[in-house]
Design a protein around this motif. Structure first.
Motif, mmCIF file in Angstrom:
data_model
loop_
_atom_site.group_PDB
_atom_site.id
_atom_site.type_symbol
_atom_site.label_atom_id
_atom_site.label_comp_id
_atom_site.label_asym_id
_atom_site.label_seq_id
_atom_site.Cartn_x
_atom_site.Cartn_y
_atom_site.Cartn_z
ATOM 1 N N PHE A 172 102.233 -52.764 -32.690
ATOM 2 C CA PHE A 172 101.801 -52.245 -33.994
ATOM 3 C C PHE A 172 101.149 -53.340 -34.838
ATOM 4 O O PHE A 172 100.149 -53.110 -35.521
ATOM 5 C CB PHE A 172 103.002 -51.650 -34.743
ATOM 6 C CG PHE A 172 103.581 -50.426 -34.067
ATOM 7 C CD1 PHE A 172 102.755 -49.413 -33.596
ATOM 8 C CD2 PHE A 172 104.945 -50.305 -33.895
ATOM 9 C CE1 PHE A 172 103.284 -48.295 -32.973
ATOM 10 C CE2 PHE A 172 105.479 -49.198 -33.266
ATOM 11 C CZ PHE A 172 104.651 -48.189 -32.800
ATOM 12 N N GLU A 173 101.735 -54.556 -34.786
ATOM 13 C CA GLU A 173 101.175 -55.653 -35.584
ATOM 14 C C GLU A 173 99.779 -56.041 -35.091
ATOM 15 O O GLU A 173 98.878 -56.290 -35.904
ATOM 16 C CB GLU A 173 102.106 -56.873 -35.515
ATOM 17 C CG GLU A 173 103.435 -56.718 -36.232
ATOM 18 C CD GLU A 173 104.437 -55.888 -35.455
ATOM 19 O OE1 GLU A 173 105.503 -55.578 -36.006
ATOM 20 O OE2 GLU A 173 104.144 -55.538 -34.295
ATOM 21 N N ILE A 220 93.761 -55.855 -35.609
ATOM 22 C CA ILE A 220 92.454 -55.444 -35.074
ATOM 23 C C ILE A 220 91.731 -54.515 -36.046
ATOM 24 O O ILE A 220 90.496 -54.499 -36.105
ATOM 25 C CB ILE A 220 92.644 -54.783 -33.697
ATOM 26 C CG1 ILE A 220 93.090 -55.846 -32.679
ATOM 27 C CG2 ILE A 220 91.366 -54.116 -33.206
ATOM 28 C CD1 ILE A 220 93.440 -55.286 -31.329
ATOM 29 N N GLY A 221 92.510 -53.757 -36.844
ATOM 30 C CA GLY A 221 91.877 -52.861 -37.826
ATOM 31 C C GLY A 221 92.073 -51.386 -37.560
ATOM 32 O O GLY A 221 91.367 -50.547 -38.126
ATOM 33 N N ILE A 249 98.705 -45.755 -37.044
ATOM 34 C CA ILE A 249 99.858 -46.569 -36.663
ATOM 35 C C ILE A 249 101.152 -45.911 -37.117
ATOM 36 O O ILE A 249 102.153 -45.873 -36.378
ATOM 37 C CB ILE A 249 99.720 -47.987 -37.255
ATOM 38 C CG1 ILE A 249 98.494 -48.692 -36.647
ATOM 39 C CG2 ILE A 249 100.973 -48.819 -37.004
ATOM 40 C CD1 ILE A 249 98.187 -50.029 -37.267
ATOM 41 N N ASP A 250 101.166 -45.361 -38.338
ATOM 42 C CA ASP A 250 102.371 -44.686 -38.834
ATOM 43 C C ASP A 250 102.717 -43.478 -37.985
ATOM 44 O O ASP A 250 103.902 -43.227 -37.683
ATOM 45 C CB ASP A 250 102.164 -44.271 -40.293
ATOM 46 C CG ASP A 250 102.068 -45.476 -41.222
ATOM 47 O OD1 ASP A 250 102.550 -46.560 -40.832
ATOM 48 O OD2 ASP A 250 101.515 -45.325 -42.323
#
Length: 799
Positions: free
Chosen positions: A499-500, A505-506, A512-513
């Motif tokens: 996730f990080e 990367i953008g 992501i959530d």
């Protein structure tokens, strides 16, 4: 039996072999490298490692070692075994020079047989017949041809040949002048050669004017090349004599071959030494290039690597100037399998390949790039599952090929097998692939094999809970700067930081959530905990390094203070001595004045009794004056120590103090008559009261962390052993370990410490004792009693 067949290309050993072959000068050496193979025999591996180690020492320290050209005629020796055969003069010259080089090598190792016993074993049975080299050089000229003196017949033939050639040249020059005067040749024409015969270029119009044989014409047809009749018989004689010369040379070479033939087997054996020296020199040069060493070799399986580096990275990074991050990894009886996890491109595969490549290199008899106190054992076989092995011909997908490899591992592995698997369980549906991988891993555990495995699967990271012989390893990641550190930390699993990395990367946050929701809070919490643990470990590591640096700086300041005190004391003594000398000079001068006074009294006929009494009184007055002055000097010298003692006597528990000459403030925790226990930022030191000064300020209050550093230090104090073993450790590392050991012993007020450094050449013993000599808090140090180790152990007594 190693698996698969192309294991060398899988792990990168083919690159190592290519580097060695390119470093070889001769085909003999390249053959040795090509024949070099994986061995499970302890003696074979040990001998090969010692040979490489000895050659590395020779190249670095012995300029007298001969530098052979490694030229040879090994391919012609079998041909030479047949009666009547011979070799050409240039090949005979190569034979003589190669045998001479081998003799020089034998001479070197004969002189250094005790220093380099392992290489000397290859040289001790070599025999070079004394007659071969003189026989070859006796018939060969410096240009590589056959000497006129090779035989009396050859001398006569060449003498006759020289006479014929002179006669021919004289005849041809006479005919050329005639043709030029007749106008049959162009102006400036010179004698030419056609069909190995001397001819005269004649204008074709006049070719019938000159009697002889026409050998050739120019491309335009304007010039004909004529051999005059007068020269015909001479050139025929020359051809006959040249044939006789050739036949005599062959006869001479056959005679030499006959002398050499009985010793062909000895020469072939000597050439094996030449090839061995070429090959071991290539190994030693590669070892120097990669900074390789010979680790401690064990018969049983073990991998205990310190500072391990991948050879391929060393070569590639040397060009760009990038550092190669060293690895620390341990596989032994208590932990057989390491499960390496961490982020993508974080170095998991490189770590695994480093271990497997160094193990393979070692069992091929090559030194490896690691620290000298590393320990390496011997495995009977190495299995690897690296890369994509899908096959259209065999109808194998990527995952099917992995399963095929796993089946082979299960069927053939044992407790002396080393298995390396990259991305364990991938290639199919994650839940199913992870479950199968976990079951296979449990089978590996039951087989007691050794393994280095990389994975991203959480269920595999948790296997170590139920199987103590499986240990996790994490590739470290800088979560602040979002970049891999390429360092392996054993004992805990690593987070994938998926996730990080996606955020960096953008990838949109909403995606992501949603991904976090889909995977479930349990898995997200597990990854968060891994990340948190990793961050706390990195914080502790930084704090540890900071404390270590502060301790080093404190030790340096203490040494500087001690040196200054010594200089001050020496300066005081010099001042007192100087004052005493000046006073003695003053008194001597006074004596002279008194003598003059007495002489004057005598000259005036004074009474002797009063004069004697006067001299006695003056002498007593001198002594009193001298004692008074010296007493003052002693008081000046003792003033400052007395002041220090008075100040030390006024200190009490709870006072804030500094070490004289320094600024760090600490608190007195306990006191005795001469020493005090002082806390400096959580680190407790035991110091003499005379070195402490009362501070008007209080130490700055620091924020408390969740971890009690002081408690950790106290725990290490409880676990402290008054003995340390530094055998096999490099000088700098050993000195650092002893510094830490002595400092800890001093702060714990241990009166007696033991340092086990071994005997060897005494280098490590001398290094440690030079360091101990500079410490002012050591009362003395000495060898242990003979029954306890003698000069292999240094016993240290602390104040």
């Amino acid at each position: 039996m190693n698996y698969p067949k192309n294991i060398e290309s899988k792990i990168g050993f083919d690159t190592i072999r290519n580097l060695l072959e390119r470093s070889c000068v001769s085909e003999l050496g390249k053959t040795h490298i090509s024949d070099m193979g994986f061995s499970c025999d302890y003696t074979t591996i040990s001998e090969s490692l010692h040979e490489c180690h000895e050659m590395m020492e020779i190249l670095s320290e012995h300029d007298s070692f001969p530098t052979p050209s490694f030229s040879h005629i090994s391919t012609l020796l079998e041909h030479l075994k047949t009666e009547g055969t011979f070799i050409q003069p240039e090949e005979l010259s190569t034979l003589a020079s190669s045998l001479q080089e081998i003799k020089q090598i034998l001479s070197f190792f004969g002189k250094h047989r005790e220093t380099f016993p392992y290489i000397y074993r290859h040289a001790q049975d070599i025999y070079i017949p004394e007659t071969i080299i003189p026989t070859c050089t006796a018939i060969l000229s410096p240009q590589g041809g056959i000497k006129d003196s090779a035989s009396s017949k050859l001398r006569d033939i060449r003498s006759s040949l020289l006479s014929l050639k002179k006669n021919l040249n004289k005849t041809m020059q006479h005919i050329l002048r005639k043709t030029l005067s007749e106008g049959w040749c162009e102006s400036g024409t010179e004698i030419s050669i056609r069909n190995n015969r001397l001819v005269i270029p004649v204008i074709s119009t006049y070719k019938r004017k000159l009697s002889g044989i026409i050998h050739d014409e120019s491309t335009t047809g304007k010039t004909s090349f004529v051999e005059p009749t007068e020269a015909l018989s001479i050139q025929n004689n020359i051809a006959n004599v040249q044939f006789e010369e050739k036949r005599e040379i062959i006869h001479i070479l056959q005679d030499v071959a006959t002398e050499i033939r009985p010793y062909i087997h000895d020469i072939q054996h000597a050439y094996k030494l030449l090839g061995f020296i070429d090959a071991v020199t290539a190994k030693a040069k590669l070892g120097e290039q990669l900074s390789c060493i010979m680790p401690q070799l064990h018969k049983e399986p073990i991998i205990d690597l310190y500072g391990a580096r991948h050879p391929g990275l060393i070569v590639s990074h040397a060009q760009s100037g990038k550092p190669v991050i060293p690895l620390r990894i341990l596989l032994d009886d208590s932990q057989h399998i390491i499960m390496i996890s961490g982020p993508n491109a974080g170095g998991k595969s490189v770590c695994m390949k480093t271990v497997i490549l160094l193990q393979y290199m070692l069992q091929c008899g090559l030194p490896i790039p690691c620290e000298s106190h590393s320990k390496i054992g011997i495995f009977s076989q190495i299995f690897v599952d690296i890369g994509d092995e899908q096959s259209i011909e065999n109808d194998l997908s990527t995952y099917s090929s992995h399963l095929h490899n796993m089946k082979f591992f299960i069927d053939h592995a044992n407790d002396t097998t080393l298995c390396c698997i990259d991305e364990f369980g991938t290639g199919t549906e994650p839940a199913l692939g992870g479950a199968i991988a976990e079951s296979v891993l449990e089978t590996f555990v039951s087989q007691q094999l050794y393994g280095v495995i990389t994975t991203h699967y959480t269920n595999l990271k948790l296997v170590s809970k139920n199987h103590p012989t499986v240990i996790n390893g994490a590739m470290l990641f800088d979560s602040e700067n979002m970049k891999p550190l390429y360092k392996l930390r054993m004992g805990s699993p690593g987070s994938s930081f998926a996730f990080e990395i996606a955020e960096t990367i953008g990838i949109p946050q909403i995606i992501i959530d949603e991904a976090k929701q889909k995977i479930g809070t349990k898995h997200v919490d597990f990854e968060k905990n891994l990340k948190k643990i990793e961050e706390e470990k990195q914080y502790l590591f930084r704090q540890k390094e900071k404390l270590k640096q502060q301790r080093i700086e404190l030790h340096k300041k203490q040494e500087d203070y001690t040196q200054k005190l010594a200089k001050l004391s020496e300066s005081k003594n010099d001042i007192v001595k100087k004052a005493q000398k000046e006073l003695e000079e003053i008194i001597a001068h006074s004596n002279k004045d008194i003598e003059r006074t007495i002489r004057s009294i005598k000259e005036h006929n004074a009474d002797k009794a009063p004069t004697k009494e006067l001299r006695t009184q003056l002498h007593e007055q001198q002594k009193e004056t001298l004692n008074t002055v010296l007493g003052k000097a002693r008081k000046v010298q003792a003033h400052k120590p007395a002041a220090k003692q008075a100040q030390a006597a006024s200190l009490k528990t709870g006072d804030f103090v500094t070490i004289q000459g320094q600024t760090m403030i600490g608190e007195i925790l306990e006191m005795s008559s001469k020493n005090a226990s002082v806390s400096f930022g959580g680190m407790i030191s035991h110091l003499p009261l005379s070195k402490l000064a009362l501070s008007k300020e209080k130490p700055q209050t620091r924020k408390k962390t969740s971890l009690n550093i002081s408690a950790d230090i106290q725990k290490r104090h409880r676990d402290f052993s008054p003995k340390i073993d530094i055998r096999g450790i490099r000088g700098d590392d050993a000195l650092h370990a002893v510094e830490k050991f002595i400092e800890t012993g001093y702060t714990m007020r241990i009166g007696r410490l033991e340092i086990l450094h071994g005997k060897g050449y005494g280098i490590l013993r001398e290094l440690i004792r030079n360091y101990l000599s500079g410490l002012n808090f050591i009362s003395r140090f000495e060898d242990a009693p003979l029954d306890m180790g003698g000069d292999g152990i240094t016993i240290v007594y602390l104040d």
